[in-house]
Structures are given as structure tokens and as C-alpha cells.
Design an enzyme around this catalytic site. Structure first.
Site, PDB file in Angstrom:
ATOM      1  CB  VAL A  89      42.224  45.642  40.430  1.00 44.71           C
ATOM      2  CG1 VAL A  89      43.681  46.465  40.752  1.00 44.71           C
ATOM      3  CG2 VAL A  89      42.517  44.900  41.796  1.00 44.71           C
ATOM      4  CB  THR A 115      48.353  39.813  43.323  1.00 45.50           C
ATOM      5  OG1 THR A 115      47.887  40.552  43.723  1.00 45.50           O
ATOM      6  CG2 THR A 115      48.903  39.116  44.210  1.00 45.50           C
ATOM      7  CD  GLU A 150      36.345  42.153  46.210  1.00 47.51           C
ATOM      8  OE1 GLU A 150      35.366  42.194  46.696  1.00 47.51           O
ATOM      9  OE2 GLU A 150      37.481  41.546  45.698  1.00 47.51           O
ATOM     10  CE  LYS A 174      47.569  42.460  47.000  1.00 44.09           C
ATOM     11  NZ  LYS A 174      47.010  43.316  47.912  1.00 44.09           N
ATOM     12  CB  ILE A 215      43.936  40.820  66.468  1.00 48.67           C
ATOM     13  CG1 ILE A 215      43.089  42.792  67.018  1.00 48.67           C
ATOM     14  CG2 ILE A 215      44.903  40.611  65.759  1.00 48.67           C
ATOM     15  CD1 ILE A 215      43.458  42.446  68.693  1.00 48.67           C
ATOM     16  CB  CYS A 267      42.924  39.064  48.204  1.00 46.24           C
ATOM     17  SG  CYS A 267      42.694  40.278  46.052  1.00 46.24           S
ATOM     18  CE  LYS A 278      43.160  36.163  43.264  1.00 48.17           C
ATOM     19  NZ  LYS A 278      45.093  36.623  43.577  1.00 48.17           N
TER      20      LYS A 278
HETATM   21  P1  NAD Z   1      38.213  40.887  38.396  1.00 47.62           P
HETATM   22  O1  NAD Z   1      37.914  39.488  37.937  1.00 47.62           O
HETATM   23  O2  NAD Z   1      37.528  40.529  38.918  1.00 47.62           O
HETATM   24  O3  NAD Z   1      38.687  41.289  36.970  1.00 47.62           O
HETATM   25  C1  NAD Z   1      39.248  40.812  36.268  1.00 47.62           C
HETATM   26  C2  NAD Z   1      38.588  41.773  34.495  1.00 47.62           C
HETATM   27  O4  NAD Z   1      40.136  41.254  33.611  1.00 47.62           O
HETATM   28  C3  NAD Z   1      37.800  40.750  34.265  1.00 47.62           C
HETATM   29  O5  NAD Z   1      36.627  41.547  33.941  1.00 47.62           O
HETATM   30  C4  NAD Z   1      37.991  39.829  32.609  1.00 47.62           C
HETATM   31  O6  NAD Z   1      36.765  39.472  32.218  1.00 47.62           O
HETATM   32  C5  NAD Z   1      38.768  40.525  33.029  1.00 47.62           C
HETATM   33  N1  NAD Z   1      39.873  39.807  31.403  1.00 47.62           N
HETATM   34  C6  NAD Z   1      40.931  38.610  31.238  1.00 47.62           C
HETATM   35  N2  NAD Z   1      41.531  38.864  30.841  1.00 47.62           N
HETATM   36  C7  NAD Z   1      41.543  39.855  29.759  1.00 47.62           C
HETATM   37  C8  NAD Z   1      42.115  40.750  28.439  1.00 47.62           C
HETATM   38  N3  NAD Z   1      43.072  39.536  27.779  1.00 47.62           N
HETATM   39  N4  NAD Z   1      41.896  41.778  28.012  1.00 47.62           N
HETATM   40  C9  NAD Z   1      41.036  42.220  28.870  1.00 47.62           C
HETATM   41  N5  NAD Z   1      40.784  42.143  30.065  1.00 47.62           N
HETATM   42  C10 NAD Z   1      40.754  40.738  30.351  1.00 47.62           C
HETATM   43  O7  NAD Z   1      39.688  40.499  39.491  1.00 47.62           O
HETATM   44  P2  NAD Z   1      39.919  41.805  40.579  1.00 47.62           P
HETATM   45  O8  NAD Z   1      39.523  41.609  41.597  1.00 47.62           O
HETATM   46  O9  NAD Z   1      40.180  43.169  39.731  1.00 47.62           O
HETATM   47  O10 NAD Z   1      42.178  41.721  40.697  1.00 47.62           O
HETATM   48  C11 NAD Z   1      42.888  41.731  39.575  1.00 47.62           C
HETATM   49  C12 NAD Z   1      43.841  41.430  39.507  1.00 47.62           C
HETATM   50  O11 NAD Z   1      44.173  42.496  41.691  1.00 47.62           O
HETATM   51  C13 NAD Z   1      44.943  39.782  40.551  1.00 47.62           C
HETATM   52  O12 NAD Z   1      45.062  39.652  40.443  1.00 47.62           O
HETATM   53  C14 NAD Z   1      43.827  39.920  42.033  1.00 47.62           C
HETATM   54  O13 NAD Z   1      44.576  39.134  42.609  1.00 47.62           O
HETATM   55  C15 NAD Z   1      44.472  41.487  42.298  1.00 47.62           C
HETATM   56  N6  NAD Z   1      44.462  42.595  43.093  1.00 47.62           N
HETATM   57  C16 NAD Z   1      42.838  42.412  43.932  1.00 47.62           C
HETATM   58  C17 NAD Z   1      42.107  42.928  44.889  1.00 47.62           C
HETATM   59  C18 NAD Z   1      41.090  42.973  45.378  1.00 47.62           C
HETATM   60  O14 NAD Z   1      39.837  42.958  46.305  1.00 47.62           O
HETATM   61  N7  NAD Z   1      39.694  42.287  43.968  1.00 47.62           N
HETATM   62  C19 NAD Z   1      43.135  43.593  45.338  1.00 47.62           C
HETATM   63  C20 NAD Z   1      44.636  44.398  44.878  1.00 47.62           C
HETATM   64  C21 NAD Z   1      45.283  42.913  44.256  1.00 47.62           C
END
Ligand code: NAD
Length: 450
Positions: free
Chosen positions: A11, A121, A159, A211, A257, A267, A270
Site C-alpha cells: 500500500v 485498514t 495486489e 473498507k 463469482i 486482506c 484478516k
Molecule cells: P506490508 O506488510 O506489505 O507493509 C507494511 C510495511 O510497514 C512493512 O514494510 C514494515 O516494515 C513497515 N513498518 C512497520 N512498522 C513501521 C514503522 N514504525 N515505521 C515505518 N514502517 C513500518 O503491508 P501492506 O500489505 O502494504 O498493508 C498495509 C496496510 O494496508 C494494512 O493495514 C493492510 O490491511 C492494508 N491494505 C492492504 C492491501 C493489500 O492488498 N496488501 C490493500 C488495501 C489495504
């Protein structure tokens, strides 16, 4: 605008690159030093179509930068995105440790007013909690004169098409009661709304729930379709005909579907658990969503159960080819991927897996290391050398056309179990293969597969 982003995962990184690409100056911060070192050399830690080139261009143009220093990010961005992970806690709730940690860190370094934008999220009420946490921290440090604003801006990217989704969003949800925060975000996203306005403003709580509601709705469609597919098998119907029959109704549509081997990824599972937890904490049992979750847990075992039925004498010593490891195509993400349920169950029974995925081979090695019962093959056709049966877990484009005569000559039991219904059963059967999909009638009567 000057923007900072905490978290360079799917994200944060994609959003940062998309914002830099339209001319904003973006600084990304992550605690993962290796990731940042690689990103400074324009090497993304994830596979997403178009991402690598976008990072490379914007790094060179000086609009995108990477750091491990939170203080740099707080000094740089008038808008600060929080895009860190919210993994499930043991009770299913979203673990907000990283999100709250970042809010505290921002308050620690703040020397001017800032707007925090929550992209992660997060459960309903988190924006209020972040505002409170940050204000308290500012008060403790004698910086009460500084103004902090909080906006909820959940992300809907998928993704596998993350860059495209960020660059051409269907809608941009902005939850905030603060006028300045709203206008800052309207200005930030204006380049993405050139042909029509995509911003939908609401309060923080509604944005947070939007969301979860979107993911819950999509997950419900998948679980319902999987349940119908399982019934189709019992009653001798063809779920693919049913899918076309209902998808043609514009009130239903064709999206989400497809029957399959269950949803996975970082996502849906969880977020469903977190929403159930939110209901529970508020004294409200979400019965429908609990069932959606349970149906999916069972469906992720469906491929293994089919194999178990086909090999009643057990799978010990069997060699099973697996096509597709990522939880869906165009990504290397294997978080909660159905392939993992299958492989782990096969290993437990003493079978060997010969696997191929166009992108997720390194991720698979990282997760499972070197083990005798896992052979990672260079091509999809290598997997069927010396294999008894083939199982398809991910609907990669590269699998849509298969060489059935080759598969029939290589697979000892001439058996394909297809978790994505990629093929025409009659064509597969014509090559002398046994073919089991999800919710499909059996074309060839299966002789004992062993
Ligand atoms: P991810 O695990 O790929 O990346 C999270 C990043 O945050 C990691 O690189 C981690 O090292 C970093 N991080 C953790 N603590 C930190 C800090 N204190 N300072 C700086 N960086 C820090 O996660 P993601 O898939 O990008 O998801 C992030 C959020 O977005 C989640 O809440 C997820 O549910 C939501 N989301 C994800 C998607 C998806 O398709 N992956 C889509 C929509 C929403």
C-alpha cells in the site's frame, strides 16, 4: 505537495510512487533497513506490474526518496500517510501496535502542524484513538500549540494490479470532519480526478467501516459461490454454467463469482476476522460473516480433500505437481494462500510437492526453506516430470493453455485437480486425463487413481 509515507509495503510503496508520478514530492520511511537500501537502488521488494519503472523514474527525477529516519519524514511532509501493517492479533482483532507506534513517533518529531492520513485498514474508532494518542504525546512534550489533524483514507488497491488501481482509482474515500484536512486531500488527489470527481467525503468512522464493508461484501460473494459449487457437485450440476447464468443478471454481475479453492491473501481473511471481532466487542454477533469465514476455512482444504478421496490408501510417497503458489495471479504474495494449506497437508501425509509459480518461487523458499519434500521447479512442465498428479492453485494467465497430451504422458495417474476451473473438462478428458474442478460434473469416470 510534500508528502511522507510510513511503511513501504504494497500500500505505502505503490501509493508513494503514484503520488510522486503526478508531481508530489514524496519521502517514504520504513523500519526495514534492507528494504530501504534496496529501494534507494530502485529495487522494489514486491512484484507489481509497472511498479519498478515508476520507482526508478521518480527516484531519478528527485520526486521520490527513501529513508529509515522517522524524523526526516515528519519534517518533510505536510501530509503524513500511515501505511504500516495491521496484522491479526491472536483474538482476530487488528493489531494496531505499528499504527499507534507511528503516531507516537510523529508526535515526538513534530515541530509544525501536520495532517495524518490513515491508509492502513483499521477498525472503527482508530482515527479518534490516533488523534488522542498524538495530542497526548504533544502535550507531554510541551508542544500543545501544534495542531494535528487526522483523516481516514482507506485503500482499495488489488495486489496484482496495484499500480493501475492507485493511478486510476474507482473512488477515493476521505473520512474527516476537519475542513483543512479535506481540502488538503482534495488537492493531493486532484490529478487522479481529471475526468470526474472520485472523492467521497464522510466521517472517520464511516470511512473506516467502508473498507471492511467492501471486503466483507466481496468475501461473501466468493463463499456463497463456493458453497453453491459444492452443492453442484452433489446434485450433478455444472457451476460454470450457473456462474454464467447468474453473472448475466446486471444486479449480480460477473465479478467475484468465480468458484475456487478459497480466498487468501493479506486482506480478506484478516479483515473478516477483525470485523467479526469489532461486532463481538460491541455486543453484536455478525452471523452471516462468521459463516462466510467458516465456509472459506473449509474451502481452503477442498483440494486436499479431493486428493484424499482419490487416494483412499493415503498420499504417503506420492509426488504432487502444484501450479501456482501466490494467493492470486500477478503477485508473489503467499500470505494465507490456499497453496499453503494444500502443501502443508500433503507434507503432513508424507507426499512430495513439485511446485512452480511465475513470481512466488523466492517467497516460497523464504517461507519453507530447503526441505526434501519440496522441489521448486524452473518451469511448469518440469513439475510433472516424475509426478503422480497435478493440482492447480492459482489462475495465472500462463496456465490457461496447457499441453494435455504432454500432461497425460507424464502424470503417472493422469489426474488434474483444478482449484480454478481453468480448462474445458471435455478437452482434458479427450487427452485421456481425469479432471476434477470445483463444482464441475465428472466427464470421465475415475478409475482408481492409484
Ligand atoms: P506490508 O506488510 O506489505 O507493509 C507494511 C510495511 O510497514 C512493512 O514494510 C514494515 O516494515 C513497515 N513498518 C512497520 N512498522 C513501521 C514503522 N514504525 N515505521 C515505518 N514502517 C513500518 O503491508 P501492506 O500489505 O502494504 O498493508 C498495509 C496496510 O494496508 C494494512 O493495514 C493492510 O490491511 C492494508 N491494505 C492492504 C492491501 C493489500 O492488498 N496488501 C490493500 C488495501 C489495504
Amino acid at each position: 505537495m510534500d508528502v511522507s509515507v510510513f511503511g513501504t509495503g504494497y500500500v505505502g510503496l505503490v501509493q508513494a510512487a503514484a503520488l510522486a508520478d503526478v508531481g508530489h514530492r514524496v519521502l517514504c520511511v520504513d523500519i526495514d533497513e534492507r528494504k530501504i537500501q534496496q529501494l534507494q537502488k530502485a529495487v522494489p521488494p514486491i512484484q507489481e506490474p509497472g511498479l519498478s519503472a515508476m520507482i526508478d523514474d521518480n527516484l531519478r527525477e528527485g520526486r521520490l526518496a527513501f529513508s529509515t529516519q522517522a524524523s526526516d519524514a515528519v519534517a518533510h511532509g505536510q501530509l503524513i500517510f500511515i501505511a504500516v501493517g495491521t496484522p491479526p492479533d491472536e483474538d482476530g482483532s487488528a493489531d494496531l501496535r505499528h499504527v499507534i507506534g507511528v503516531a507516537r513517533e510523529i508526535a515526538r518529531h513534530m515541530e509544525a502542524d501536520r495532517t495524518l492520513v490513515i491508509k492502513s485498514t483499521v477498525p472503527v474508532g482508530t482515527a479518534a484513538r490516533i488523534l488522542e494518542t498524538t495530542r497526548e504525546a504533544l502535550d507531554e512534550q510541551g508542544k500543545s500549540h501544534l495542531k494535528v489533524r487526522v483523516a481516514s483514507n482507506p485503500e482499495f488497491l488489488k495486489e496484482g494490479s496495484a499500480v493501475n488501481d492507485c493511478v486510476r482509482p474507482d473512488r477515493i474515500i476521505v473520512g474527516s470532519d476537519d475542513e483543512l484536512a479535506r481540502s488538503q486531500l482534495a488537492e493531493l488527489y486532484a490529478p487522479f480526478c481529471r475526468n470526474h470527481d472520485k472523492l467521497i467525503f464522510m466521517d472517520n468512522r464511516s470511512a473506516e467501516l467502508t473498507k471492511y464493508a467492501a471486503n466483507a461484501m466481496l468475501a461473501t460473494r466468493i463463499s456463497l459461490m463456493n458453497e453453491l459449487a459444492n452443492l453442484a457437485e452433489q446434485v450433478g450440476a455444472d457451476i460454470e454454467s450457473v456462474r454464467r447464468g447468474i453473472g448475466s443478471d446486471p444486479r449480480i454481475g460477473y465479478h467475484f463469482i468465480y468458484p475456487g479453492c478459497g480466498f487468501g491473501g493479506s486482506c480478506f481473511p484478516k479483515d473478516l476476522r477483525a470485523l467479526l471481532h469489532t461486532g463481538h466487542m460491541n455486543g453484536f454477533q455478525m452471523r452471516l460473516l462468521r459463516t462466510v469465514h467458516e465456509v472459506n476455512e473449509e474451502q481452503r482444504q477442498v483440494l486436499f480433500r479431493k486428493l484424499q478421496k482419490l487416494y483412499p490408501e493415503g498420499l504417503k510417497g506420492k509426488s504432487i505437481a502444484v501450479w501456482g503458489l501466490a494467493f492470486k495471479p500477478n503477485t508473489d504474495d503467499m500470505r494465507e494462500a490456499p497453496s499453503r494449506d494444500l502443501m502443508e497437508a500433503l507434507w503432513h501425509e508424507g507426499a512430495t510437492v513439485r511446485a512452480f509459480d511465475p513470481e512466488a518461487m523466492s517467497e516460497c523458499r523464504r517461507l519453507y526453506g530447503y526441505r526434501e519434500d519440496l522441489v521448486l521447479c524452473a518451469t511448469r512442465d518440469d513439475t510433472v516430470q516424475d509426478a503422480d498428479a497435478l493440482v492447480i492453485c492459482t489462475e495465472w494467465k500462463a496456465f490457461r493453455i496447457a499441453d494435455f497430451p504432454l500432461l497425460a504422458s507424464k502424470l503417472r495417474d493422469r489426474l488434474i485437480v483444478d482449484g480454478r476451473n481453468l480448462y474445458n473438462p471435455e478437452q482434458v478428458a479427450a487427452a485421456g486425463l481425469h479432471y476434477l474442478g470445483i463444482g464441475l460434473p465428472r466427464i470421465t469416470p475415475l478409475a482408481s487413481a492409484s
